[in-house]
Design an enzyme around this catalytic site. Structure first.
Site, PDB file in Angstrom:
ATOM      1  N   PRO A 152       0.827  -1.194  -0.053  1.00  0.00           N
ATOM      2  CA  PRO A 152      -0.056   0.009  -0.044  1.00  0.00           C
ATOM      3  C   PRO A 152       1.117   1.285   0.033  1.00  0.00           C
ATOM      4  O   PRO A 152       1.853   1.309   0.929  1.00  0.00           O
ATOM      5  CB  PRO A 152      -0.775  -0.051   1.220  1.00  0.00           C
ATOM      6  N   GLU A 153       0.675   2.096  -0.846  1.00  0.00           N
ATOM      7  CA  GLU A 153       1.289   3.332  -1.017  1.00  0.00           C
ATOM      8  C   GLU A 153       0.404   4.416  -0.559  1.00  0.00           C
ATOM      9  O   GLU A 153      -0.753   4.174  -0.357  1.00  0.00           O
ATOM     10  CB  GLU A 153       2.053   3.480  -2.390  1.00  0.00           C
ATOM     11  N   LYS A 179       2.957   7.308   4.212  1.00  0.00           N
ATOM     12  CA  LYS A 179       2.048   5.863   4.257  1.00  0.00           C
ATOM     13  C   LYS A 179       1.633   5.597   5.609  1.00  0.00           C
ATOM     14  O   LYS A 179       1.250   4.162   5.770  1.00  0.00           O
ATOM     15  CB  LYS A 179       3.034   4.754   3.682  1.00  0.00           C
ATOM     16  N   ARG A 228      15.005  -2.980  -5.992  1.00  0.00           N
ATOM     17  CA  ARG A 228      13.545  -3.159  -6.241  1.00  0.00           C
ATOM     18  C   ARG A 228      13.143  -3.221  -7.891  1.00  0.00           C
ATOM     19  O   ARG A 228      14.100  -2.757  -8.669  1.00  0.00           O
ATOM     20  CB  ARG A 228      12.722  -1.881  -5.808  1.00  0.00           C
TER      21      ARG A 228
END
Ligand SMILES: [Zn+2]
Length: 274
Positions: free
Chosen positions: A2-3, A57, A264
């Site tokens: 979740p961002e 966040k 990433r």
């Protein structure tokens, strides 16, 4: 993971149930791996959650005695809003309570992978915590000047990895960083010092475009399996232009390249991004 758009979606849904007076708190047997009780004097039972803010966040629930519950959703966390208890796996923290109409309501923290974090803090502790976070990229403090000054701090950093740093760009996660670079037409691997002022302006505008593309759709549900407070998927997939795409959504012809940058997965269009 979740961002900003996903966390903000959950916040907007949870506040519809406020104020919520907590009558009972229930923890799963493994909830200790999520909860860090920073201040042990804090009691939640009998308190009312009166407001919920978002900082990057993080969600910050504000109690009527001014204590705080801080919650980071980690890789797979979400808060669900239930009228009665549901038989759902991985519900680790449940606030059983009543809303202002005296109707039963439950805030349930669900997190299969348990990378989420929760802190119970005084408002002073929360204030200290907030000071360590960077500017939220959806706030008015996120300006062209702020980006330009920040990039000068670490000139050798790759721009996309830099955007992920929560000390500077709170709320940005992996998919948003990839999409910002795409909309700004900047290669993710470019060093901060090579970014021109014109490109900084583009990063600023691109951030607004990416967040505005996701928020009305309730964020993005991807491999993390994110679900919102009503258990629904986000519909943001259609707004993506490079992240996990085959063909670039901006030029409609470039073949998307996938690389690993600072551990990433990173996606960009070699035709559009210089
Ligand atoms: Zn392209």
């Amino acid at each position: 993971m979740p961002e900003l758009p996903e966390v903000e979606t959950i916040r907007q849904q949870l506040i519809t149930a406020l104020p919520l007076t907590i009558e009972r708190v229930q923890f799963s047997s493994v909830a200790d791996s999520i909860i860090k009780k920073v201040d042990r004097k804090i009691t939640l039972t009998g308190q009312t959650i009166v407001q919920i803010h978002r900082m990057g966040k993080w969600l910050e629930m504000i109690l009527d005695n001014d204590d705080r519950i801080l919650s980071h959703l980690g890789m797979s966390g979400s808060w669900r809003l239930w009228q009665s208890e549901q038989a759902i796996k991985h519900a680790h923290v449940l606030f059983h309570g009543k809303n202002s109409k005296n109707n039963p309501m439950i805030f349930a923290y669900v997190d299969p992978r348990r990378f989420g974090k929760m802190y119970f803090m005084t408002s002073a502790q929360a204030c200290e915590f907030r000071a360590k976070l960077g500017v939220d990229v959806s706030s008015s403090e996120f300006t062209i000047d702020y980006i330009a000054q920040t990039l000068r701090k670490y000139p050798a950093r790759a721009i996309k990895a830099f955007l992920l740093d929560q000390q500077f760009f709170a709320g940005v996660g992996n998919y948003i960083a990839c999409e910002i670079c795409a909309h700004a037409r900047i290669r993710p691997t470019r060093k901060a010092k090579s970014i021109t002022l014109e490109e900084v302006t583009k990063i600023h505008a691109a951030t607004k475009v990416v967040i505005a593309g996701q928020l009305p759709k309730g964020g993005l549900t991807f491999q993390g399996g994110y679900l919102d407070a009503f258990g629904e998927k986000g519909q943001g997939l259609e707004s993506l232009v490079v992240f996990h795409q085959k063909i670039c959504g901006l030029c409609q012809r470039g073949k998307i390249k996938k690389i690993v940058l600072a551990q990433r997965s990173t996606f960009y269009c070699p035709a559009c991004q210089k």
